[in-house]
Design a protein around this motif. Structure first.
Motif, PDB file in Angstrom:
ATOM      1  N   GLY A 124      35.844  31.923  43.737  1.00  0.00           N
ATOM      2  CA  GLY A 124      36.690  32.694  42.833  1.00  0.00           C
ATOM      3  C   GLY A 124      35.985  33.915  42.278  1.00  0.00           C
ATOM      4  O   GLY A 124      34.752  34.026  42.309  1.00  0.00           O
ATOM      5  N   GLY A 128      39.286  35.821  37.922  1.00  0.00           N
ATOM      6  CA  GLY A 128      40.180  34.713  38.205  1.00  0.00           C
ATOM      7  C   GLY A 128      41.503  35.141  38.827  1.00  0.00           C
ATOM      8  O   GLY A 128      41.746  36.320  39.096  1.00  0.00           O
ATOM      9  N   PRO A 132      44.736  37.809  35.359  1.00  0.00           N
ATOM     10  CA  PRO A 132      43.381  38.381  35.346  1.00  0.00           C
ATOM     11  C   PRO A 132      43.309  39.708  34.597  1.00  0.00           C
ATOM     12  O   PRO A 132      44.258  40.493  34.579  1.00  0.00           O
ATOM     13  CB  PRO A 132      43.086  38.584  36.831  1.00  0.00           C
TER      14      PRO A 132
END
Length: 305
Positions: A124, A128, A132
């Protein structure tokens, strides 16, 4: 249709691991995600997979390139076609490369090692995948987004171009030839998707690296990178400037071991499947490589690691 997706990792030799750590982590902003004696694994903030750079102490230059493939069926197909071409091909097992699954290892006609794989542990990005932010607040240095492409040197560009096209379905977005009357190939910028280049090569000694490149957001990010390189006493090779080939904006610079890096911004264009190949002739190649200065630094086309 199965395909090679992108450049997944670069594995590199360096002369001093701590100097390399400082360069790639503090100056460029990569995160060290794993380390063992004499070896580091790193990733950029906007990369999804576990790592994109492996550096090992003991010399200088390229160890191998890894490209991610979208399916096991594609791996088998690329393996078969590479064998039929006459390349040296072998399998590697899950775990042989940290956090990477099974794959196919190919020795290109230029003697470079290229690995194809479908799986790497998913880590990741820093921001994220749910609501985000635009960028993380803990960015260090240049804040490179992701490793974008590599350029290698090859003794027979036409042979390598044919291999990449026939065996791995790469397409040439731009090519450099002696002239329109003399089509001898001097270099090729090849894509496996819509980027102007995922792998490029120019004529030179086999099994050598010219550079690998990091994506940045825009021209102002390139300028800021140049400032940081001056602050950190990073040797700059060329730039900031623009390419004619790919239209990207760029700075070329060296890590402490002498491996050439690039920061690169501007997609230039989308090399879709019906995109016609652009041709540059040798009399205009300096403009193609350095659009503003229109002059070639001799070291730029002769220094490899």
């Amino acid at each position: 249709m199965s395909a090679v997706m992108r450049l997944g990792y670069v594995q590199l030799r360096v002369t001093d691991l701590e100097e390399a750590r400082n360069h790639y982590s503090n100056t460029l902003g990569m995160e060290v995600v794993h380390e063992e004696p004499g070896k580091l694994w790193l990733k950029c903030w906007d990369e999804w997979d576990h790592h994109s750079l492996v550096i090992e102490e003991g010399g200088v230059g390229l160890v191998k390139l890894g490209y991610k493939v979208d399916s096991p069926e594609a791996l088998a197909d690329f393996e078969r076609r590479s064998q039929q071409f006459g390349a040296t091909v072998g399998r590697f097992s899950e775990g042989e490369n940290l956090k990477v699954g099974d794959g196919v290892r190919i020795t290109l006609p230029s003697d470079h090692t290229l690995e194809l794989y479908t799986d790497m542990e998913f880590a990741g990005t820093e921001t994220g995948a749910i609501n985000p932010e635009a960028w993380p607040r803990n960015i260090r240095g240049v804040g490179t987004h992701w490793i974008d492409h590599a350029l290698i040197s090859v003794d027979e560009p036409a042979l390598v171009e044919r291999f990449m096209s026939e065996c791995l379905d790469f397409r040439s977005a731009e090519r450099a030839v002696v002239s329109m009357e003399d089509p001898e190939l001097l270099g090729s910028w090849m894509t496996c998707g819509e980027s102007p280049h995922d792998l490029a090569f120019i004529k030179g000694p086999n099994n050598k690296l010219h550079h690998f490149a990091y994506h940045l957001e825009d021209w102002s990010s390139i300028l800021k990178a140049g400032d940081i390189f001056s602050m950190d006493d990073v040797p700059i090779d060329i730039g900031p400037t623009r390419h004619g080939i790919t239209r990207g904006t760029t700075i070329y610079f060296f890590d402490p071991a002498g491996n050439r890096n690039e920061v690169f911004a501007g997609l230039g264009y989308r090399a879709q499947k019906d995109f016609p190949t652009i041709t540059w002739t040798s009399d205009q190649l300096a403009k193609g490589i350095f659009y503003h200065a229109r002059e070639l630094n001799e070291g730029f086309t002769t220094v490899f690691t």
